[in-house]
Scaffold this motif. Structure first.
Motif, PDB file in Angstrom:
ATOM      1  N   ALA A  39     -11.535 -12.783  -1.403  1.00 61.41           N
ATOM      2  CA  ALA A  39     -10.507 -12.987  -0.381  1.00 61.41           C
ATOM      3  C   ALA A  39     -10.841 -12.121   0.824  1.00 61.41           C
ATOM      4  CB  ALA A  39      -9.125 -12.640  -0.930  1.00 61.41           C
ATOM      5  N   ALA A  40     -10.339 -12.531   1.986  1.00 59.75           N
ATOM      6  CA  ALA A  40     -10.578 -11.772   3.219  1.00 59.75           C
ATOM      7  C   ALA A  40      -9.620 -10.589   3.293  1.00 59.75           C
ATOM      8  CB  ALA A  40     -10.399 -12.677   4.421  1.00 59.75           C
ATOM      9  N   LEU A  41     -10.119  -9.487   3.816  1.00 61.44           N
ATOM     10  CA  LEU A  41      -9.306  -8.293   4.031  1.00 61.44           C
ATOM     11  C   LEU A  41      -8.702  -8.330   5.430  1.00 61.44           C
ATOM     12  CD1 LEU A  41     -11.763  -5.671   2.550  1.00 61.44           C
ATOM     13  CD2 LEU A  41      -9.469  -6.127   1.657  1.00 61.44           C
ATOM     14  N   GLU A  42      -7.474  -7.848   5.537  1.00 64.82           N
ATOM     15  CA  GLU A  42      -6.823  -7.751   6.833  1.00 64.82           C
ATOM     16  C   GLU A  42      -6.569  -6.281   7.173  1.00 64.82           C
ATOM     17  OE1 GLU A  42      -6.578 -10.260   8.754  1.00 64.82           O
ATOM     18  OE2 GLU A  42      -7.147 -11.747   7.259  1.00 64.82           O
ATOM     19  N   ASP A  43      -6.388  -6.027   8.455  1.00 64.27           N
ATOM     20  CA  ASP A  43      -6.108  -4.667   8.913  1.00 64.27           C
ATOM     21  C   ASP A  43      -4.852  -4.135   8.208  1.00 64.27           C
ATOM     22  OD1 ASP A  43      -6.423  -2.362  10.508  1.00 64.27           O
ATOM     23  OD2 ASP A  43      -4.959  -3.128  11.963  1.00 64.27           O
ATOM     24  N   GLY A  44      -4.979  -2.968   7.555  1.00 64.72           N
ATOM     25  CA  GLY A  44      -3.840  -2.386   6.859  1.00 64.72           C
ATOM     26  C   GLY A  44      -3.848  -2.611   5.350  1.00 64.72           C
ATOM     27  N   ASP A  45      -4.699  -3.517   4.878  1.00 62.67           N
ATOM     28  CA  ASP A  45      -4.832  -3.717   3.432  1.00 62.67           C
ATOM     29  C   ASP A  45      -5.548  -2.511   2.820  1.00 62.67           C
ATOM     30  OD1 ASP A  45      -3.666  -6.188   3.681  1.00 62.67           O
ATOM     31  OD2 ASP A  45      -5.537  -7.322   3.546  1.00 62.67           O
ATOM     32  N   ALA A  46      -5.720  -2.543   1.515  1.00 63.94           N
ATOM     33  CA  ALA A  46      -6.455  -1.473   0.829  1.00 63.94           C
ATOM     34  C   ALA A  46      -7.228  -2.061  -0.341  1.00 63.94           C
ATOM     35  CB  ALA A  46      -5.495  -0.388   0.332  1.00 63.94           C
ATOM     36  N   LEU A  47      -8.279  -1.361  -0.724  1.00 61.39           N
ATOM     37  CA  LEU A  47      -9.069  -1.718  -1.901  1.00 61.39           C
ATOM     38  C   LEU A  47      -8.706  -0.750  -3.025  1.00 61.39           C
ATOM     39  CD1 LEU A  47     -12.488  -2.253  -0.102  1.00 61.39           C
ATOM     40  CD2 LEU A  47     -11.158  -4.042  -1.249  1.00 61.39           C
ATOM     41  N   ARG A  48      -8.353  -1.314  -4.182  1.00 62.53           N
ATOM     42  CA  ARG A  48      -7.998  -0.465  -5.319  1.00 62.53           C
ATOM     43  C   ARG A  48      -9.249  -0.182  -6.153  1.00 62.53           C
ATOM     44  NH1 ARG A  48      -3.111   0.119  -7.655  1.00 62.53           N
ATOM     45  NH2 ARG A  48      -2.391  -1.903  -6.889  1.00 62.53           N
ATOM     46  N   VAL A  65       0.837  -1.204   0.000  1.00 63.37           N
ATOM     47  CA  VAL A  65       0.000   0.000   0.000  1.00 63.37           C
ATOM     48  C   VAL A  65       0.875   1.258   0.000  1.00 63.37           C
ATOM     49  CG1 VAL A  65      -1.690   1.343   1.311  1.00 63.37           C
ATOM     50  CG2 VAL A  65      -1.920  -1.147   1.152  1.00 63.37           C
ATOM     51  N   ARG A  66       0.628   2.128  -0.954  1.00 63.80           N
ATOM     52  CA  ARG A  66       1.340   3.405  -1.031  1.00 63.80           C
ATOM     53  C   ARG A  66       0.458   4.493  -0.422  1.00 63.80           C
ATOM     54  NH1 ARG A  66       3.191   4.471  -7.062  1.00 63.80           N
ATOM     55  NH2 ARG A  66       3.475   6.518  -6.067  1.00 63.80           N
ATOM     56  N   ALA A  67       0.984   5.176   0.589  1.00 62.23           N
ATOM     57  CA  ALA A  67       0.215   6.190   1.312  1.00 62.23           C
ATOM     58  C   ALA A  67      -0.260   7.313   0.399  1.00 62.23           C
ATOM     59  CB  ALA A  67       1.052   6.750   2.455  1.00 62.23           C
ATOM     60  N   ASP A  68       0.537   7.655  -0.630  1.00 66.58           N
ATOM     61  CA  ASP A  68       0.158   8.770  -1.495  1.00 66.58           C
ATOM     62  C   ASP A  68      -0.988   8.419  -2.436  1.00 66.58           C
ATOM     63  OD1 ASP A  68       1.786   6.976  -2.887  1.00 66.58           O
ATOM     64  OD2 ASP A  68       2.558   8.525  -4.224  1.00 66.58           O
ATOM     65  N   ARG A  69      -1.367   7.149  -2.490  1.00 60.71           N
ATOM     66  CA  ARG A  69      -2.474   6.734  -3.348  1.00 60.71           C
ATOM     67  C   ARG A  69      -3.774   6.552  -2.558  1.00 60.71           C
ATOM     68  NH1 ARG A  69      -2.007   7.837  -8.306  1.00 60.71           N
ATOM     69  NH2 ARG A  69      -3.426   6.136  -8.869  1.00 60.71           N
ATOM     70  N   ASP A  76     -10.360   3.661 -10.740  1.00 56.87           N
ATOM     71  CA  ASP A  76      -9.685   4.882 -11.197  1.00 56.87           C
ATOM     72  C   ASP A  76      -8.262   4.982 -10.635  1.00 56.87           C
ATOM     73  OD1 ASP A  76     -10.101   5.523  -8.546  1.00 56.87           O
ATOM     74  OD2 ASP A  76     -11.537   7.149  -8.930  1.00 56.87           O
ATOM     75  N   GLY A  77      -7.807   3.930  -9.932  1.00 57.89           N
ATOM     76  CA  GLY A  77      -6.432   3.898  -9.428  1.00 57.89           C
ATOM     77  C   GLY A  77      -6.269   4.319  -7.981  1.00 57.89           C
ATOM     78  N   ARG A  78      -7.250   4.959  -7.401  1.00 57.95           N
ATOM     79  CA  ARG A  78      -7.146   5.367  -6.002  1.00 57.95           C
ATOM     80  C   ARG A  78      -7.281   4.161  -5.069  1.00 57.95           C
ATOM     81  NH1 ARG A  78     -11.659   9.837  -5.352  1.00 57.95           N
ATOM     82  NH2 ARG A  78     -12.744   8.319  -6.683  1.00 57.95           N
ATOM     83  N   LEU A  79      -6.804   4.323  -3.849  1.00 55.64           N
ATOM     84  CA  LEU A  79      -6.888   3.272  -2.848  1.00 55.64           C
ATOM     85  C   LEU A  79      -7.773   3.702  -1.687  1.00 55.64           C
ATOM     86  CD1 LEU A  79      -3.148   2.111  -2.537  1.00 55.64           C
ATOM     87  CD2 LEU A  79      -4.940   1.194  -4.035  1.00 55.64           C
ATOM     88  N   VAL A  80      -8.498   2.749  -1.140  1.00 58.51           N
ATOM     89  CA  VAL A  80      -9.258   2.965   0.091  1.00 58.51           C
ATOM     90  C   VAL A  80      -8.656   2.046   1.150  1.00 58.51           C
ATOM     91  CG1 VAL A  80     -11.496   2.807   1.227  1.00 58.51           C
ATOM     92  CG2 VAL A  80     -11.371   3.544  -1.167  1.00 58.51           C
ATOM     93  N   ALA A  81      -8.044   2.637   2.157  1.00 56.74           N
ATOM     94  CA  ALA A  81      -7.393   1.852   3.205  1.00 56.74           C
ATOM     95  C   ALA A  81      -8.431   1.137   4.069  1.00 56.74           C
ATOM     96  CB  ALA A  81      -6.525   2.759   4.073  1.00 56.74           C
ATOM     97  N   VAL A  82      -8.068  -0.029   4.564  1.00 56.20           N
ATOM     98  CA  VAL A  82      -8.955  -0.841   5.402  1.00 56.20           C
ATOM     99  C   VAL A  82      -8.422  -0.857   6.831  1.00 56.20           C
ATOM    100  CG1 VAL A  82      -9.917  -3.130   5.802  1.00 56.20           C
ATOM    101  CG2 VAL A  82      -9.633  -2.285   3.456  1.00 56.20           C
ATOM    102  N   ARG A  83      -9.285  -0.498   7.758  1.00 55.58           N
ATOM    103  CA  ARG A  83      -8.920  -0.492   9.175  1.00 55.58           C
ATOM    104  C   ARG A  83      -9.831  -1.456   9.921  1.00 55.58           C
ATOM    105  NH1 ARG A  83      -9.563   5.187  11.502  1.00 55.58           N
ATOM    106  NH2 ARG A  83      -7.729   5.549  10.192  1.00 55.58           N
TER     107      ARG A  83
END
Length: 222
Positions: free
Chosen positions: A52-61, A13-17, A64-71
């Motif tokens: 697939a299951a999401l884990e804490d810290g993963d992200a959804l792409r 995961v890239r923070a700038d995305r 349009d290329g942006r990421l949504v972080a998963v907490r």
């Protein structure tokens, strides 16, 4: 509305995305689907190309290329400790046998705050304290949700190896039998070596079924 189709694991995961963050409990992370609204108001649909299951810290792409972080959301849990590490070990084994999720720490277990889990804890003489925190249970041994194509490919290769082994075993057995038989009777020995690659299966079937005896016409004596 943008659509999330891919999971990006925490290490990549890239923070700038990251455009926004969504907070999900364990159940929602295990089967994320439908429409979600992130904390900053970003709405999006989830249509993963590979479940697939999401884990804490993963992200959804998003598409349009942006990421949504998963907490991981805070959940009601039992923090379990014991004077003897062996008790925690036995409890972890019982929890697994009862299909109860558990997060394992160095000297602590975290389990859902349910009557069934509490009963197992008491049965092992452990001490349980109610807490509210993110729940990150261990993945089940049979959970291959993140293996994808590699798992299927390995399984296919495994089956192929077995078939090849059986074929090799049968070939070695047939060859040894045909060669030995031809050598004993002499008249096939020379031709068997020259034509083995082409007539191996035919020679074996013919020689094995033929019974030598008086009047057989083979032109040699036994």
């Amino acid at each position: 509305m943008p659509t999330a189709t891919t999971i990006v694991r925490r290490a990549a995961v890239r923070a700038d995305r990251v455009a926004d963050t969504v907070t999900l409990d364990r159940a929602a992370r295990a089967a994320v689907a439908g429409s979600l609204v992130a904390e900053g108001g970003l709405g999006f649909d989830v249509a993963l190309t590979r479940a697939a299951a999401l884990e804490d810290g993963d992200a959804l792409r998003l598409d349009d290329g942006r990421l949504v972080a998963v907490r991981a959301a805070a959940e009601d849990l039992l923090e379990v400790r014991a004077e003897n590490p062996a008790r925690l070990l036995r409890l972890a084994w019982q929890l697994g046998g009862s299909h109860v999720d558990a997060e394992i720490g160095t000297d602590v277990l975290y389990v859902p705050a349910t009557p069934a889990a509490a009963e197992l804890v008491r049965g092992q003489g452990c001490v349980a304290t109610p807490v509210s925190r993110a729940f990150r249970p261990e993945q089940a041994a049979h959970d291959h949700s993140t293996c994808g194509h590699d798992h299927g490919h390995d399984h296919h290769a495994h089956d192929h190896d077995h078939d090849h082994h059986d074929h090799g075993h049968k070939h070695a057995h047939d060859h040894g039998h045909s060669h030995g038989h031809s050598h004993d009777h002499g008249h096939h020995h020379e031709h068997g070596h020259q034509k083995h690659a082409h007539d191996h299966a035919h020679d074996h079937g013919h020689d094995h079924g033929h019974v030598h005896g008086p009047g057989c016409g083979c032109g040699h004596e036994h």
